[in-house]
Design a protein around this motif. Sequence first.
Motif, PDB file in Angstrom:
ATOM      1  N   MET A 111       6.730   3.412   0.730  1.00 36.47           N
ATOM      2  CA  MET A 111       6.718   4.717   0.072  1.00 36.47           C
ATOM      3  C   MET A 111       8.134   5.175  -0.252  1.00 36.47           C
ATOM      4  SD  MET A 111       3.759   6.963   2.014  1.00 36.47           S
ATOM      5  CE  MET A 111       4.014   8.319   0.869  1.00 36.47           C
ATOM      6  N   GLY A 143      -2.029   3.178  -9.347  1.00 38.41           N
ATOM      7  CA  GLY A 143      -1.814   2.620  -8.017  1.00 38.41           C
ATOM      8  C   GLY A 143      -2.386   1.220  -7.876  1.00 38.41           C
ATOM      9  N   THR A 202       0.764   4.023  -2.902  1.00 30.25           N
ATOM     10  CA  THR A 202       0.499   5.430  -2.582  1.00 30.25           C
ATOM     11  C   THR A 202       1.524   6.343  -3.255  1.00 30.25           C
ATOM     12  OG1 THR A 202      -0.438   4.850  -0.425  1.00 30.25           O
ATOM     13  CG2 THR A 202       0.298   7.129  -0.730  1.00 30.25           C
ATOM     14  N   LEU A 261       0.831  -1.204   0.000  1.00 30.99           N
ATOM     15  CA  LEU A 261       0.000   0.000   0.000  1.00 30.99           C
ATOM     16  C   LEU A 261       0.868   1.258   0.000  1.00 30.99           C
ATOM     17  CD1 LEU A 261      -2.863  -0.951   2.497  1.00 30.99           C
ATOM     18  CD2 LEU A 261      -3.095  -0.507   0.042  1.00 30.99           C
ATOM     19  N   GLY A 262       1.982   1.202   0.726  1.00 35.51           N
ATOM     20  CA  GLY A 262       2.903   2.333   0.739  1.00 35.51           C
ATOM     21  C   GLY A 262       3.487   2.595  -0.636  1.00 35.51           C
ATOM     22  N   TYR A 285       4.505   0.572   5.914  1.00 30.61           N
ATOM     23  CA  TYR A 285       3.860   1.455   4.936  1.00 30.61           C
ATOM     24  C   TYR A 285       4.818   2.522   4.430  1.00 30.61           C
ATOM     25  CZ  TYR A 285       0.499   4.829   3.043  1.00 30.61           C
ATOM     26  OH  TYR A 285      -0.182   5.713   2.229  1.00 30.61           O
TER      27      TYR A 285
END
Length: 209
Positions: free
Chosen positions: A118, A159, A50, A46-47, A114
Amino acid sequence: MAHLIILFFVTFSAAFMATVPPGLLNMNAAKTSVKKGKLNGIMFSLGVATMIMMQAYIAVMISKYLYRHPEVIDLLLKIALGVFAFFALYFFISAKREKAKKIKIVKVSKKNSYFKGMLLAALNLLTIPYYSGLNAMWNASGWIKFEIWDILTFIIAAGSGTFTVLYLYTVYFYKLEAKTDRFSKNSNYVLSLLMLVLLVITIFRVFYK
């Protein structure tokens, strides 16, 4: 509405294919899942997703700025031309030189999974030019109009496509790991072919208006 469905599908597919070959992001997602649990692997993914959406937004803004200046519309297509040519060659050479290699694994704790995702995604400097090239191509094809819903669809699709691949890696890592070399090589050939097709289409639009 129809063009939004097409925009989502083509962008999702492009993001999916670009994330398929084993590399720093997907292998770290898989290893994180194995060592720290599936939840950590998903949070890591998810990171990454994003950050990809943030980079996709920057790519759209770059394309939008150039498009709104009529004197550089041709430049926009030529930028896409250069991007597709580069990636076609890059993926082809990667497939030819594919060898068994050990991917560097970054230790990820439950607390910062997370944000680690990113951070690693932010280190990939090819993401913005990749999505800028795609955006220019989709605009030339009439699939994106630089309106709010078009931009949101493009960003979410980028994404989602990335996250889907990373999620598959977290779930099916052991099966994929045994076939990593052949899987990576074939994926790079497919990506090279995809970029070549986009390159030919863009050449046609630049020189045969």
